[in-house]
Design an enzyme around this catalytic site. Structure first.
Site, PDB file in Angstrom:
ATOM      1  N   ASP A 149      46.434  96.168 -58.425  1.00 41.03           N
ATOM      2  CA  ASP A 149      45.776  96.193 -56.878  1.00 41.03           C
ATOM      3  C   ASP A 149      45.407  94.659 -56.202  1.00 41.03           C
ATOM      4  O   ASP A 149      45.040  93.944 -56.952  1.00 41.03           O
ATOM      5  CB  ASP A 149      44.330  96.923 -57.041  1.00 41.03           C
ATOM      6  CG  ASP A 149      43.818  97.293 -55.570  1.00 41.03           C
ATOM      7  OD1 ASP A 149      44.498  97.612 -54.937  1.00 41.03           O
ATOM      8  OD2 ASP A 149      42.512  96.891 -55.599  1.00 41.03           O
TER       9      ASP A 149
ATOM     10  N   GLU B   8      50.736  98.467 -54.531  1.00 39.51           N
ATOM     11  CA  GLU B   8      50.883  98.897 -53.411  1.00 39.51           C
ATOM     12  C   GLU B   8      51.750  98.468 -52.412  1.00 39.51           C
ATOM     13  O   GLU B   8      51.800  97.100 -52.378  1.00 39.51           O
ATOM     14  CB  GLU B   8      49.035  98.931 -52.910  1.00 39.51           C
ATOM     15  CG  GLU B   8      49.047  99.974 -51.787  1.00 39.51           C
ATOM     16  CD  GLU B   8      47.281  99.851 -51.523  1.00 39.51           C
ATOM     17  OE1 GLU B   8      47.024 100.721 -51.093  1.00 39.51           O
ATOM     18  OE2 GLU B   8      46.704  98.991 -51.849  1.00 39.51           O
TER      19      GLU B   8
ATOM     20  N   ASP C 285      37.875  97.904 -57.862  1.00 40.33           N
ATOM     21  CA  ASP C 285      39.437  97.574 -57.686  1.00 40.33           C
ATOM     22  C   ASP C 285      40.125  98.018 -59.187  1.00 40.33           C
ATOM     23  O   ASP C 285      41.628  98.377 -58.991  1.00 40.33           O
ATOM     24  CB  ASP C 285      39.332  95.907 -57.921  1.00 40.33           C
ATOM     25  CG  ASP C 285      38.805  95.411 -56.758  1.00 40.33           C
ATOM     26  OD1 ASP C 285      38.923  95.931 -55.391  1.00 40.33           O
ATOM     27  OD2 ASP C 285      38.343  94.006 -56.692  1.00 40.33           O
TER      28      ASP C 285
END
Ligand SMILES: [Zn+2]
Length: 395
Positions: A188, A272, A353
């Protein structure tokens, strides 16, 4: 697979002047291309690539104002045309909504100050022994810091704002698959850390990078106080350029090391897609872009390909920080200031996170499982998102 190998080059004073001419001509051709296309667009005229090229090179060379275009390698000019075409297409596709990700602004003309470059394809350069031959420039000395793995298919000759010259070769390199392992990881993008992994590890930007950035800020302040046109301003600008290089080098070096470690230790890495990330929709987008995240992702992508590992981006928007990675309940939006939260459904305590990274891992696994069940090999990147990733890397 295609990769870039970059070397420092040391052109002589005469060669530097010849290169300056080539950079200037390529820049003019690039800007003329954009202008011609803009005019055609405004007039509702459809203009082909060949016609654009004919107008900005062949016809322009015949006019007294552009006669000097004949003094440089024509390959460099044709490539400048191609670059302008691609830049224009990207903007146009984005305008028409045919391109994912944030809207692209209209291409700015290239400027005299800043990074200068020419791109040469196979027939536009050659290697004479240890030296790089560029037509109408000569044999340039190259500092071969490592061997080229194969015959390069193209080269970009660059002059950085700090006055250093480089040659960046595009070469074909064999992949070297590593023995497989069964670990997988989700990452992330962090704001405090560079990335946070689903294993709970937080990888910060290194201290020396932060220090260099502080110095850079200071140098920028000094530059803005210097009088325009003064010798001190030239000096201050050089200092900024040098610091920019140091930050760039430090960041790239760190990205390479981090990427190598992630790819070596894991069979699959999931991230992502920045183009669809929730964070990129916020005001923080700029600081995220500054964090060198896309560079890191590019590095991971490249190393995964090189070492026969899987890397994929979650190509759809997932509210990764709102969903509990333990029970899957969507707990609602959380402002960025909330670093830790407790799931109201299962009572699990989450680091914001790490939880997001775990959700990314789960989404990545689901994607690759779906792909397997559909009878196709999991793609390297999620279809559609590949574009967003590669456009930036071809620059
Ligand atoms: Zn829960």
């Amino acid at each position: 697979m295609q990769v870039r190998y970059r070397y420092r080059i040391s052109p002589t004073l005469g060669q530097q002047q010849a290169l300056a001419r080539a950079f200037g001509c390529a820049r003019v051709v690039y800007n003329d291309c954009l202008r011609v296309r803009d005019e055609a667009y405004v007039n509702g005229e459809k203009i082909s690539d060949t016609e654009t090229q004919r107008r900005v090179i062949t016809l322009a060379q015949l006019t007294p104002e552009r006669a000097w275009l004949r003094e440089v390698s024509s390959v460099a000019l044709v490539q400048a045309c191609q670059d302008a075409r691609r830049a224009y297409r990207n903007w146009f596709d984005s305008l028409q909504g045919r391109r994912k990700g944030p809207k692209i602004r209209h291409q700015k003309p290239r400027r005299k100050r800043g990074r200068q470059s020419i791109r040469l394809t196979r027939n536009g350069f050659s290697l004479h022994g240890e030296r790089l031959y560029v037509p109408k420039v000569g044999d340039i000395k190259v500092e071969w810091s490592r061997d080229l793995p194969s015959v390069p298919s193209s080269v970009t000759v660059i002059r950085e704002p700090d006055g250093r010259y480089y040659a960046s070769f595009v070469v074909e390199r064999d992949t070297v698959p590593l023995p497989s392992c069964d670990r997988e990881i989700g990452i992330d993008l962090g704001l405090n850390a560079l990335i946070v992994t689903s294993d709970g590890e937080s990888i910060p930007n290194p201290r020396f990078l932060r220090k260099a950035q502080r110095r850079l800020k200071r140098a920028h302040r000094v530059l803005s106080r210097r009088q325009k046109g003064s010798a001190n301003r030239v000096k201050a600008r050089q200092r900024v350029a040098v610091l920019h290089r140091k930050v760039r080098e430090a960041r790239l070096d760190h990205a390479h090391k981090t990427a190598l470690r992630l790819v070596r230790d894991n069979q699959a890495v999931y991230a992502e897609d920045l183009a669809v990330s929730g964070l990129m929709r916020t005001r923080l987008a700029k600081s995220v872009a500054d964090a060198g995240w896309s560079q890191l992702v590019r590095c991971i992508q490249q190393k995964a390909a090189q070492y026969g590992r899987e890397f994929s981006k979650i190509g759809r928007f997932e509210p990764t920080s709102q969903v509990c990675s333990g029970c899957g309940v969507k707990d609602g939006p959380k402002p960025l200031s909330i670093r830790e939260w407790t799931c109201t459904a299962c009572g699990m305590v989450h680091d914001r996170d790490v939880n997001a990274a775990r959700n990314i891992l789960a989404a990545g696994r689901a994607d690759s499982l779906n792909a397997c069940e559909a009878g196709v090999r999991p793609p390297l990147t999620v279809a559609g998102s590949a574009e967003a990733g590669t456009h930036r890397s071809v620059a």
